[in-house]
Design an enzyme around this catalytic site. Structure first.
Site, mmCIF file in Angstrom:
data_model
loop_
_atom_site.group_PDB
_atom_site.id
_atom_site.type_symbol
_atom_site.label_atom_id
_atom_site.label_comp_id
_atom_site.label_asym_id
_atom_site.label_seq_id
_atom_site.Cartn_x
_atom_site.Cartn_y
_atom_site.Cartn_z
ATOM 1 N N ASP A 1 -21.718 -68.510 66.548
ATOM 2 C CA ASP A 1 -20.601 -68.925 65.701
ATOM 3 C C ASP A 1 -19.418 -68.016 66.008
ATOM 4 O O ASP A 1 -19.469 -67.204 66.914
ATOM 5 C CB ASP A 1 -20.978 -68.930 64.206
ATOM 6 C CG ASP A 1 -21.176 -67.538 63.610
ATOM 7 O OD1 ASP A 1 -20.654 -66.541 64.141
ATOM 8 O OD2 ASP A 1 -21.880 -67.450 62.589
ATOM 9 N N GLN B 1 -29.688 -67.553 54.043
ATOM 10 C CA GLN B 1 -29.086 -66.359 54.630
ATOM 11 C C GLN B 1 -29.301 -65.168 53.699
ATOM 12 O O GLN B 1 -29.009 -65.228 52.507
ATOM 13 C CB GLN B 1 -27.587 -66.567 54.847
ATOM 14 C CG GLN B 1 -26.824 -65.327 55.298
ATOM 15 C CD GLN B 1 -26.168 -64.587 54.144
ATOM 16 O OE1 GLN B 1 -25.917 -65.145 53.078
ATOM 17 N NE2 GLN B 1 -25.887 -63.312 54.343
ATOM 18 N N TYR C 1 -28.529 -61.178 52.920
ATOM 19 C CA TYR C 1 -27.952 -59.854 53.067
ATOM 20 C C TYR C 1 -29.017 -58.841 52.673
ATOM 21 O O TYR C 1 -29.833 -59.098 51.776
ATOM 22 C CB TYR C 1 -26.727 -59.686 52.162
ATOM 23 C CG TYR C 1 -25.469 -60.321 52.672
ATOM 24 C CD1 TYR C 1 -24.966 -60.016 53.936
ATOM 25 C CD2 TYR C 1 -24.739 -61.192 51.869
ATOM 26 C CE1 TYR C 1 -23.790 -60.581 54.401
ATOM 27 C CE2 TYR C 1 -23.559 -61.768 52.330
ATOM 28 C CZ TYR C 1 -23.090 -61.457 53.589
ATOM 29 O OH TYR C 1 -21.936 -62.025 54.044
ATOM 30 N N HIS D 1 -19.016 -62.454 62.972
ATOM 31 C CA HIS D 1 -18.749 -62.758 61.563
ATOM 32 C C HIS D 1 -17.368 -63.389 61.387
ATOM 33 O O HIS D 1 -16.670 -63.151 60.404
ATOM 34 C CB HIS D 1 -18.866 -61.490 60.704
ATOM 35 C CG HIS D 1 -19.407 -61.742 59.328
ATOM 36 N ND1 HIS D 1 -20.752 -61.704 59.045
ATOM 37 C CD2 HIS D 1 -18.799 -62.032 58.153
ATOM 38 C CE1 HIS D 1 -20.942 -61.951 57.760
ATOM 39 N NE2 HIS D 1 -19.760 -62.166 57.205
ATOM 40 N N ARG E 1 -14.210 -74.828 66.257
ATOM 41 C CA ARG E 1 -13.251 -75.642 65.515
ATOM 42 C C ARG E 1 -13.291 -77.116 65.885
ATOM 43 O O ARG E 1 -12.467 -77.892 65.388
ATOM 44 C CB ARG E 1 -11.821 -75.122 65.747
ATOM 45 C CG ARG E 1 -11.576 -73.704 65.220
ATOM 46 C CD ARG E 1 -11.652 -73.633 63.703
ATOM 47 N NE ARG E 1 -11.395 -72.302 63.191
ATOM 48 C CZ ARG E 1 -12.333 -71.375 62.956
ATOM 49 N NH1 ARG E 1 -13.604 -71.664 63.205
ATOM 50 N NH2 ARG E 1 -12.015 -70.202 62.476
ATOM 51 N N ARG F 1 -10.831 -56.151 54.810
ATOM 52 C CA ARG F 1 -10.063 -57.399 54.825
ATOM 53 C C ARG F 1 -8.804 -57.186 53.991
ATOM 54 O O ARG F 1 -8.805 -57.288 52.761
ATOM 55 C CB ARG F 1 -10.938 -58.545 54.317
ATOM 56 C CG ARG F 1 -12.206 -58.661 55.167
ATOM 57 C CD ARG F 1 -13.222 -59.632 54.662
ATOM 58 N NE ARG F 1 -14.493 -59.434 55.383
ATOM 59 C CZ ARG F 1 -15.621 -60.061 55.102
ATOM 60 N NH1 ARG F 1 -15.651 -60.951 54.116
ATOM 61 N NH2 ARG F 1 -16.724 -59.805 55.786
ATOM 62 N N GLY G 1 -15.251 -68.977 65.672
ATOM 63 C CA GLY G 1 -14.188 -69.669 66.391
ATOM 64 C C GLY G 1 -14.438 -71.126 66.668
ATOM 65 O O GLY G 1 -13.582 -71.787 67.259
ATOM 66 N N GLY H 1 -18.583 -72.765 60.228
ATOM 67 C CA GLY H 1 -18.203 -72.086 59.001
ATOM 68 C C GLY H 1 -16.967 -72.645 58.350
ATOM 69 O O GLY H 1 -17.018 -73.604 57.583
#
Length: 383
Positions: A303, A142, A144, A271, A307, A179, A305, A326
């Protein structure tokens, strides 16, 4: 404050009552981690509306099972991008696994190798490529978009040398979302957790605790370019032969543009609710993105949520070829290291096989043909 990785000794998979679902691993992870580390993992952006909506949107999707089909065996094998996988699942990039367990990404990658699913190495991995290549896992990398293009290319070359099978470009982080849990905690990395692929330069900023500031957000603001455009992605496409995956797509028009420049896949993602608060839940726009790419040589993953196994089945029914997992993998890592990751992936596989059978699906192709409906209650509309 600088984060302390653990508040109590880690709970192994066998500690206490048996864990019977992927979702139950969250409680063990929370017990094993210092509060500020747990909040760093579980938190979202601003009021966390999108974080909550991701699950609410999944929970509003109903599946219409088929009956009287032979489900004595269920085949979960998939091809994700160009990688063979035992499940339609790859592990999503999550930064700094050594925040959650001393072995960090090494433990996670070994579990992925055993489970037969790709492991995505993050730009902010706390373990280097050479060690991870030795785990035997199928590696994706991945990326950035760094301000320093030379440094960016160095990372791509290192990923190629390590045998990575895909390059996952995160497109929805020109800078980190607000955040607030991390800012309130003045969250900073402990001294022994570092960005192993980015030593030197701005890397030290992530360790400097400042009141009402997330040191990790400050670090990434110094590293990442908010000026990245489609032209940069086209340039990158010409610099590597690795399949290009564009992560963070929610608008079908962006998906078509990614396919137009030769992307092998897009990841429909907000995200995990950690960037724009009020961004639409990924699962609600998944059908529109899949429709936009019908007939294109560009796979649709998702992706945000996911679970459990029924969520994977839901994503397949809505048009995805697979999902990225994740937080649940990190719950397993925090609770039990490699063994915890292995149990999470084993539980996910068991849940998926169980759901496939009850839905009347012997394989993933049948899952893609399931009809869906909206369950009663509040729903998110598709833009």
């Amino acid at each position: 404050m600088s984060a302390s990785v653990r508040s109590v000794p880690p709970a192994g998979p066998a500690a206490g009552r048996p864990v019977l679902s992927v979702a139950e691993y969250a409680d063990r992870a929370r017990a094993a981690l210092a509060p500020e580390v747990w909040e760093w993992l579980e938190g979202g952006a601003e009021r966390e509306l999108t974080l909550a909506a991701n699950r609410a949107a999944f929970d509003r999707v109903g599946l219409v099972p088929r009956v009287l089909t032979d489900v004595s065996t269920r085949d979960t094998a998939a091809t994700l991008v160009r990688s063979r996988a035992a499940l339609p699942v790859a592990v999503a990039p999550v930064a700094y696994h050594r925040l959650f367990h001393p072995e960090g990404e090494l433990a996670s990658a070994r579990a992925c190798a055993a489970a037969g699913v790709p492991f995505t190495v993050g730009t902010l991995s706390s373990v280097g490529f050479e060690e991870l290549a030795g785990t035997g896992a199928t590696l994706w990398f991945q990326l950035y978009w760094l301000r320093d293009r030379g440094r960016l290319l160095d990372l791509v070359r290192a990923a190629e040398e390590a045998g990575s099978e895909a390059l996952v470009v995160t497109a929805d982080v020109p800078y980190m979302g607000r955040r607030l849990r991390d800012a309130r905690n003045a969250f900073a990395l402990p001294a022994d957790v570092r960005a192993a692929l980015l030593e030197g330069g701005a890397a030290g900023r992530a360790h400097e605790s400042t009141t009402a500031v997330s040191a990790v957000a400050a670090h990434t603001a110094e590293l990442l370019s908010p000026g990245v455009t489609w032209a940069d992605l086209e340039w990158l496409r010409g610099e590597t032969e690795l399949p290009l995956v564009v992560k963070g797509v929610l608008d079908p028009a962006d998906a078509r543009r990614a396919a137009g420049i030769g992307a092998a896949a897009v990841v429909v993602s907000n995200h995990g609710g950690r960037q724009l608060d009020r961004a639409v839940p990924a699962v609600t726009v998944l059908p529109a993105v899949a429709e936009a790419l019908a007939g294109e040589d560009c796979q649709v993953l998702m992706d945000s949520g996911v679970r459990g196994g029924s969520d994977v089945l839901t994503a397949l029914a809505l048009g995805a070829s697979g999902v990225l997992l994740g937080r649940p993998l990190i719950w397993g890592l925090a609770a039990g290291g490699e063994a915890g990751c292995t149990e999470v992936l084993d539980l996910l596989a068991a849940e998926l096989r169980h759901a496939l059978g009850l839905a009347g699906c012997a394989d993933l192709r049948a899952a893609a043909e399931l009809r869906t409906t909206t369950l009663p209650g509040t729903t998110w509309s598709t833009p």
